[in-house]
Structure formats: C-alpha cells, structure tokens
Design a protein around this motif. Structure first.
Motif, PDB file in Angstrom:
ATOM      1  N   CYS A 177       0.794  -1.166  -0.040  1.00 35.31           N
ATOM      2  CA  CYS A 177       0.043  -0.022   0.117  1.00 35.31           C
ATOM      3  C   CYS A 177       0.772   1.327   0.047  1.00 35.31           C
ATOM      4  CB  CYS A 177      -0.983  -0.036   1.104  1.00 35.31           C
ATOM      5  SG  CYS A 177      -2.043   1.290   1.339  1.00 35.31           S
ATOM      6  N   ASN A 178       0.476   2.215  -0.765  1.00 30.18           N
ATOM      7  CA  ASN A 178       1.140   3.560  -0.761  1.00 30.18           C
ATOM      8  C   ASN A 178       0.981   4.250   0.799  1.00 30.18           C
ATOM      9  OD1 ASN A 178       2.013   3.169  -3.380  1.00 30.18           O
ATOM     10  ND2 ASN A 178       0.275   4.711  -4.162  1.00 30.18           N
ATOM     11  N   SER A 179       2.048   4.821   1.019  1.00 30.23           N
ATOM     12  CA  SER A 179       2.066   5.651   2.404  1.00 30.23           C
ATOM     13  C   SER A 179       1.978   6.988   2.125  1.00 30.23           C
ATOM     14  CB  SER A 179       3.376   5.135   2.976  1.00 30.23           C
ATOM     15  OG  SER A 179       3.277   5.795   4.362  1.00 30.23           O
ATOM     16  N   PRO A 180       1.001   7.621   2.821  1.00 29.39           N
ATOM     17  CA  PRO A 180       0.148   7.522   3.824  1.00 29.39           C
ATOM     18  C   PRO A 180      -0.958   6.530   3.097  1.00 29.39           C
ATOM     19  CG  PRO A 180      -0.070   9.826   3.469  1.00 29.39           C
ATOM     20  CD  PRO A 180       1.246   9.220   2.554  1.00 29.39           C
ATOM     21  N   PHE A 181      -1.899   5.971   3.899  1.00 29.92           N
ATOM     22  CA  PHE A 181      -2.998   5.253   3.247  1.00 29.92           C
ATOM     23  C   PHE A 181      -3.863   6.100   2.498  1.00 29.92           C
ATOM     24  CE2 PHE A 181      -7.363   3.447   3.591  1.00 29.92           C
ATOM     25  CZ  PHE A 181      -6.866   2.175   3.359  1.00 29.92           C
ATOM     26  N   TYR A 241      -2.555   4.207  11.722  1.00 31.45           N
ATOM     27  CA  TYR A 241      -1.917   5.208  11.363  1.00 31.45           C
ATOM     28  C   TYR A 241      -2.786   6.605  11.143  1.00 31.45           C
ATOM     29  CZ  TYR A 241       1.051   1.531  10.016  1.00 31.45           C
ATOM     30  OH  TYR A 241       1.761   0.085  10.230  1.00 31.45           O
ATOM     31  N   PHE A 252       3.224  -1.011   4.022  1.00 33.94           N
ATOM     32  CA  PHE A 252       3.631   0.088   3.335  1.00 33.94           C
ATOM     33  C   PHE A 252       4.599  -0.212   2.039  1.00 33.94           C
ATOM     34  CE2 PHE A 252       1.272   2.360   6.899  1.00 33.94           C
ATOM     35  CZ  PHE A 252       0.268   3.077   5.878  1.00 33.94           C
ATOM     36  N   ASP A 253       4.716   0.623   1.277  1.00 34.78           N
ATOM     37  CA  ASP A 253       5.833   0.563   0.161  1.00 34.78           C
ATOM     38  C   ASP A 253       7.275   0.792   0.803  1.00 34.78           C
ATOM     39  OD1 ASP A 253       5.243   3.146   0.730  1.00 34.78           O
ATOM     40  OD2 ASP A 253       4.599   3.729  -1.311  1.00 34.78           O
ATOM     41  N   TYR A 254       7.196   1.525   1.721  1.00 33.44           N
ATOM     42  CA  TYR A 254       8.755   1.775   2.329  1.00 33.44           C
ATOM     43  C   TYR A 254       8.978   0.713   3.160  1.00 33.44           C
ATOM     44  CZ  TYR A 254       6.414   3.347   6.602  1.00 33.44           C
ATOM     45  OH  TYR A 254       5.612   3.251   7.822  1.00 33.44           O
ATOM     46  N   GLU A 255       8.273  -0.091   3.840  1.00 35.47           N
ATOM     47  CA  GLU A 255       8.377  -1.316   4.480  1.00 35.47           C
ATOM     48  C   GLU A 255       8.720  -2.559   3.533  1.00 35.47           C
ATOM     49  OE1 GLU A 255       5.495  -1.163   8.403  1.00 35.47           O
ATOM     50  OE2 GLU A 255       4.502  -1.438   6.321  1.00 35.47           O
TER      51      GLU A 255
END
Length: 244
Positions: free
Chosen positions: A156-160, A209, A175-178
C-alpha cells in the motif's frame, strides 16, 4: 557490485527500493524510457546495462477499475510486457524478479501459502479480478524462466491513500517503504515468496496510522468487487528476514 535493471522507475515502490539500497548498482528507467510492452526497448536496455538482475516493478495497477475500462492496456502491460521481460532475461541469462500481487489468490479463505491453488476471485468480472488475471499471466511467463523469483506482494502507498477503509476485507498489507528493504533481501532467492504484513482488516491496518479514518463495508465500494480475504502466510518471508 551487482547491477539491477528495474522497470517502473518512476513508481513509489521503485523509489523506495532505490532509497533502501546499499548493495547494488540500480538503473531505473521510467516507462517513457523503457516501455515493457516493447520487446525491442527491453532488449536494448538489457544489452546496454548487462544487469545481473531484472527487477520488474513496472505494471498497470491502480485504481483497479482501470482494468475494466482498459483491458487491452492491462494485457499489453502486465501479460505481454512481463513476457517480453522474461524472454529477454532468458536470452541474456539475466535473473528475473517479478513483483506480483495477493490478488492472484481466490480471496475466500485467507492465510494463503505460496503453493496453494491460485485463481482470482470469481463471480464478477471487474477491475479487481481482471487485474489479478493480468498479474497471474505475468507469473506464467516468469515461471518458465528457471532463474526467477515471484514476489506476491500486498503493498500500500504511504500514507494510506483513501478516506475510508473496509472493516470486512482482510489482507496482509504493508506500506511500500516497508516492503522495499525486504524485497532487496529476497533478491538471491528463487521460486515464489509472499511479502506482506500481519493479517487484519483494511480498516484495522489503516486506523493504526489514521484513527479518524471512516469505517465502511465492502458492499459500499461500488466500482469494484474486492475479495473478502486475500491474507497470506508470510512464514517463508520472515524466515529469510531472520537469517539476514
């Protein structure tokens, strides 16, 4: 230093992978520079870079109703495009890592393992099911290449990105960064690996979040039909992460 040629260089996931990278030389052309629906463009970039790994992040994805509106683009990008990448990787002896999706699973029971039967949600031919079929088509081409890895990701893109979240749809969101550093850890693997977070409803994930996010039911989502439970077993992923 090993070299990675990564498609979809302008996408959020690709940018996070570049940001998390400390080990590889990464080349990340944008779609305008390397359109995977053109075999000649893929071949030219592989011959130019001579990569050790082709990390195939480029895809026709969100919003899901695009696959209902533009099915030919879905086929050309996700099926034909991935086939072009696979053929060129086989020809040039390049490892292929393909970012797939949890939507290749039926989405009825959840906790799917990598070797469970696959096949997107049935009963309604809409954008979500067509997206799942298009990504599964890409998996078929990837599997023919022996030196390949399929990552079935729930990212999922961050933020939601939505003001509302469904309380009756379960997924293994991350999230994508994770996901980016995990994907880099997995590049030496082959086969299929599920990548995602803990199983929970979309609302449970998003509200951690953003406590003010609105709760809705899946029946209120009118443009697509989302599978009730595509949550995945991620034991294989976690075992590799623990090793690192």
């Amino acid at each position: 230093m090993k070299k990675i040629l990564m498609s979809g260089g302008a996408g959020n996931l690709a940018k996070h992978i570049i940001g998390a990278n400390q080990e590889y030389d990464i080349y990340a052309p944008t779609r305008s520079e390397m359109d995977v629906s053109s075999y000649d463009q893929v071949e030219a970039w592989i011959e130019k870079i001579n990569p050790d790994i082709f990390l195939h992040c480029g895809a026709f994805t969100r919003p899901m109703n695009k696959h209902q509106k533009y099915p030919v683009t879905s086929i050309k990008t996700n099926i034909v495009g991935t086939s072009n990448v696979a053929m060129s990787c086989i020809k040039n002896n390049v490892k292929l890592v393909y970012i797939s999706t949890d939507y290749v699973y039926p989405g009825t029971e959840g906790n799917y393992r990598e070797n469970d039967p696959i096949g997107p949600i049935e009963g309604k031919s809409d954008g979500v099911s067509k997206y799942g079929w298009s990504k599964l088509g890409g998996e078929c081409a990837t599997r023919i290449h022996d030196n390949s890895l399929i990552i079935r990701a729930c990212i999922c893109n961050s933020p939601f990105p939505h003001p509302r979240a469904a309380s009756d749809i379960k997924k293994s969101l991350m999230f994508d960064y994770e996901a980016a550093p995990i994907i880099l850890m997995l590049l030496n693997e082959t086969g299929i690996i599920n990548v995602g977070g803990d199983s929970c409803t979309v609302y449970e994930f998003a509200s951690k979040y953003n406590p003010s996010i609105e709760k809705i039911k899946s029946s209120e989502i009118l443009d697509v039909k989302i599978s009730p439970d595509t949550s995945m077993c991620t034991k294989k992923m976690k075992k590799i992460i623990e090793y690192y």
